[in-house]
Design an enzyme around this catalytic site. Structure first.
Site, PDB file in Angstrom:
ATOM      1  N   THR A  31      -8.969   0.074  -9.919  1.00 23.09           N
ATOM      2  CA  THR A  31      -8.353  -1.048  -9.245  1.00 23.09           C
ATOM      3  C   THR A  31      -8.522  -2.298 -10.102  1.00 23.09           C
ATOM      4  O   THR A  31      -9.302  -2.308 -11.035  1.00 23.09           O
ATOM      5  CB  THR A  31      -9.028  -1.235  -7.856  1.00 23.09           C
ATOM      6  N   ARG A  87       0.846  -1.195   0.000  1.00 28.41           N
ATOM      7  CA  ARG A  87       0.000   0.000   0.000  1.00 28.41           C
ATOM      8  C   ARG A  87       0.883   1.248   0.000  1.00 28.41           C
ATOM      9  O   ARG A  87       1.961   1.259   0.619  1.00 28.41           O
ATOM     10  CB  ARG A  87      -0.869  -0.019   1.260  1.00 28.41           C
ATOM     11  N   ASP A  91      -7.878   8.171  -0.265  1.00 23.78           N
ATOM     12  CA  ASP A  91      -8.454   7.115   0.577  1.00 23.78           C
ATOM     13  C   ASP A  91      -8.272   7.406   2.069  1.00 23.78           C
ATOM     14  O   ASP A  91      -8.792   6.677   2.918  1.00 23.78           O
ATOM     15  CB  ASP A  91      -7.861   5.744   0.218  1.00 23.78           C
ATOM     16  N   SER A 101      -7.900   1.007   2.833  1.00 23.55           N
ATOM     17  CA  SER A 101      -8.303   0.445   1.545  1.00 23.55           C
ATOM     18  C   SER A 101      -9.484  -0.506   1.735  1.00 23.55           C
ATOM     19  O   SER A 101      -9.751  -0.964   2.849  1.00 23.55           O
ATOM     20  CB  SER A 101      -7.121  -0.332   0.965  1.00 23.55           C
ATOM     21  N   SER A 102     -10.169  -0.785   0.631  1.00 19.77           N
ATOM     22  CA  SER A 102     -11.215  -1.817   0.651  1.00 19.77           C
ATOM     23  C   SER A 102     -10.768  -3.076  -0.080  1.00 19.77           C
ATOM     24  O   SER A 102     -11.542  -4.026  -0.202  1.00 19.77           O
ATOM     25  CB  SER A 102     -12.480  -1.292  -0.033  1.00 19.77           C
ATOM     26  N   GLY A 125     -13.671   0.083  -5.493  1.00 23.94           N
ATOM     27  CA  GLY A 125     -13.770   0.802  -4.215  1.00 23.94           C
ATOM     28  C   GLY A 125     -14.459  -0.057  -3.163  1.00 23.94           C
ATOM     29  O   GLY A 125     -14.212  -1.262  -3.050  1.00 23.94           O
ATOM     30  N   ASN A 143      -5.806   3.792  -7.584  1.00 23.15           N
ATOM     31  CA  ASN A 143      -7.052   4.399  -7.100  1.00 23.15           C
ATOM     32  C   ASN A 143      -7.956   4.753  -8.279  1.00 23.15           C
ATOM     33  O   ASN A 143      -8.212   3.908  -9.103  1.00 23.15           O
ATOM     34  CB  ASN A 143      -6.796   5.578  -6.160  1.00 23.15           C
ATOM     35  N   THR A 165      -3.878  -1.235  -7.470  1.00 19.45           N
ATOM     36  CA  THR A 165      -4.624  -0.029  -7.837  1.00 19.45           C
ATOM     37  C   THR A 165      -3.736   1.203  -7.947  1.00 19.45           C
ATOM     38  O   THR A 165      -2.682   1.273  -7.304  1.00 19.45           O
ATOM     39  CB  THR A 165      -5.734   0.235  -6.784  1.00 19.45           C
TER      40      THR A 165
END
Ligand code: GLY
Length: 556
Positions: free
Chosen positions: A365, A88, A407, A436-437, A458, A385, A383
């Site tokens: 993503t 990330r 995010d 993040s998801s 997302g 984003n 991703t």
């Protein structure tokens, strides 16, 4: 163009000697699946194949992911243990919690476009770590093959062009982005244009030659620092030098006798996939039709409760205490009692799980997944984003930079690009990772992987993964059918239930009658899955039937 059917590569060996090692891959793009399958032919394992797919996606699907962005890679090893590699992005060292406020209010454009939107990219560090820890082949080889595609180019299709068309204005702001992705008049390239990316090819080859240091400690970090200082950004070469991909402990729960392994914070995915499944385990879903209003209502109410908790409790667990109790079965049973099976509930705020003082863990993503007959399974979501991230390409490098800073929660209660709100746990801080998801997930039975799934889109990633798991476990569907079911999504705020049109008008009307504010959409998200095969087939799998992705199998 490769067809959208299963690709089977049987190179070199007669069929009688085949089946020694089988590999499977699924991605959103035929060229990326092909790159992954080729790796199996070169004695790479599923980790090599996933990295080859990732680097190729950065070329052919660069509006979704690339080395200017981040990723989470969940790996199941042949010995049954897991590795969760966190690539990330991080906030630059000079970032601060109020950096997106103007006159006391969050200014969304700042966290979505241009210099301040960019987090320190982590994808390359994660791929490098994955290969060093688990791969059979060298990163340089994977980079070289993807570089060749960047050089030779590929034809832009409708899917690419519709995403490109949506961000023309953003790309025009940045000369290198416009030069690569737009024509001489500043418009999107026409259908069928062959997109060549020689700068990106050179960057890939330079990393292959000089290692990831070229990116994190060398010319790329220096160029980015220079560009940032010329364009009002904060990022420095030190931010790059301090970046590291982290090895995390996966989140584990059980669901109706299956083990569910997901990604921990800074993803909210593993926690909330587990939490929603734990709540739903209390109910007998099998007795309901999976396209009935009663089923959709029940699952929606569980989603709503989980997302209310997400908004309050979730953030980078290295910075904020994320309670272990969120995934407890006792807490899930308490939440399940709040669900009224007849009507939509009003959920004013988050609930409070047990042990709040205990840290859980010290359509943008893309999701891709690979597996091989040696027992490696890889689920990776990557991703930049939103489409083409920040819109920035660092000059001369061809590398599209993310806008993952969006995010973070810019201000308590201020929605991000996905309408998600957050609290202090997800406030900006130097070196912190935005929540993040992304939810790469592996499902096992008696310790053996039977299914892996993940998605793009997302916050709908979390709910797509939950729905796919329910379709497989509760309703016994194979991956392709599981992904084909009509989807729905609720994220607490806004109080709105998104429902795919395919659910049908009868169920939609019944949901409205139960008090849901329903918004009907054509399609929701993009998930990819691999499962164990039957009838002598080692693997089965599917790209999302809503997209142009391809599942393939390679035997050697
Ligand atoms: N940028 C989308 C996510 O990480 O959830």
């Amino acid at each position: 163009m490769l067809s959208r059917v299963v690709l089977i590569l049987l190179l070199g060996l007669p069929i009688s000697q085949a089946a020694e090692r089988t590999g499977a891959a699924v991605t959103v793009h035929p060229l990326a699946t092909k790159a992954a399958l080729k790796v199996f032919q070169q004695d790479g394992n599923a980790v090599d194949a996933a990295v080859a797919a990732a680097l190729t996606l950065g070329v052919v699907d660069g509006f979704n992911s690339g080395i200017g962005g981040g990723c989470f890679m969940l790996i199941r090893k042949p010995d049954g243990t897991f590795s969760a590699i966190d690539g990330r992005e991080t906030a630059p060292g000079a970032a601060n919690r109020d950096m997106y406020l103007h006159g006391g209010r969050a200014k969304p454009e700042l966290s979505r476009t241009g210099a301040l939107a960019i987090g320190v990219p982590g994808a390359l560090a994660a791929y490098d770590l994955a290969i060093r820890d688990h791969g059979n082949l060298a990163l340089a080889g994977h980079l070289g093959q993807a570089a060749a595609i960047a050089e030779q180019g590929f034809e832009l299709d409708d899917a690419y062009l519709s995403r490109l068309g949506s961000v023309v204005k953003k790309l025009r702001k940045f000369p290198d982005s416009a030069r690569i992705f737009l024509d001489g008049d500043g418009n999107a390239w026409p259908n069928g244009h062959r997109l060549r990316q020689p700068d990106l090819a050179r960057s890939y080859r330079a990393i292959g030659q000089h290692s990831a240091d070229w990116f994190y400690r060398g010319p790329f970090a220096l160029k980015t620092e220079q560009w940032m200082s010329d364009n009002g950004g904060l990022m420095t070469r030190d931010d790059f030098a301090h970046y590291d991909a982290r090895r995390r402990e996966p989140v584990q729960t059980t669901y109706r006798g299956h083990e569910i392994v997901g990604f921990p914070p800074p993803s909210s995915g593993g926690v909330h996939v587990a939490q929603i499944l734990n709540i739903l385990e209390v109910f007998d879903l099998r007795s309901m039709a999976s396209d009935s209003a009663g089923f959709v209502h029940l699952v929606t109410e569980a989603m709503r409760l989980a997302f209310a908790d997400r908004a309050h409790w979730l953030g980078d667990a290295d910075f904020a205490p994320v309670p272990r109790g969120l995934t407890s079965k006792t807490y899930a049973r308490r939440l399940a009692k709040k669900i009224d099976t007849a009507k939509a509930a009003k959920v004013d705020a988050h609930s409070t799980p047990p042990n709040v003082d205990t840290n859980l863990f010290g359509k943008h993503t893309t999701h891709f997944t690979t597996a091989d007959s040696d027992g490696w399974w890889v689920a990776c979501t990557a991703t930049v984003n939103t489409t083409f991230g920040s819109g920035v390409v660092i000059p001369g490098t061809g590398i599209v930079m993310n806008n993952e800073m969006d995010d973070f929660s810019a201000q308590p209660g201020a929605p991000n690009a996905f309408g998600l709100i957050g609290a202090e746990a997800n406030a900006v801080a130097p070196g912190k990772r935005p929540l993040s998801s992304m939810s790469p997930t592996i499902v096992l039975r008696d310790g053996k992987p039977i299914f892996t799934v993940g998605a793009a889109g997302g916050p709908t990633i979390i709910t797509q993964v939950v729905l796919a798991i329910i379709q497989v476990i509760d309703f016994g569907k194979p991956p392709a059918e599981a992904l084909g079911q009509a989807r729905f999504h609720h994220q607490w705020k806004p109080d709105r239930l998104l429902v795919e049109k395919a659910l049908g008008q009868v169920a939609i009307d019944a949901l409205r009658a139960k008090g849901h504010t329903v918004k009907v959409v054509n399609t929701l998200g993009a998930a990819q899955a691999i499962g164990l095969g039957q009838d002598g087939k080692p693997f089965t799998g599917s790209a999302d039937p809503r997209g142009r992705g391809v599942f393939g199998v390679s035997r050697k």
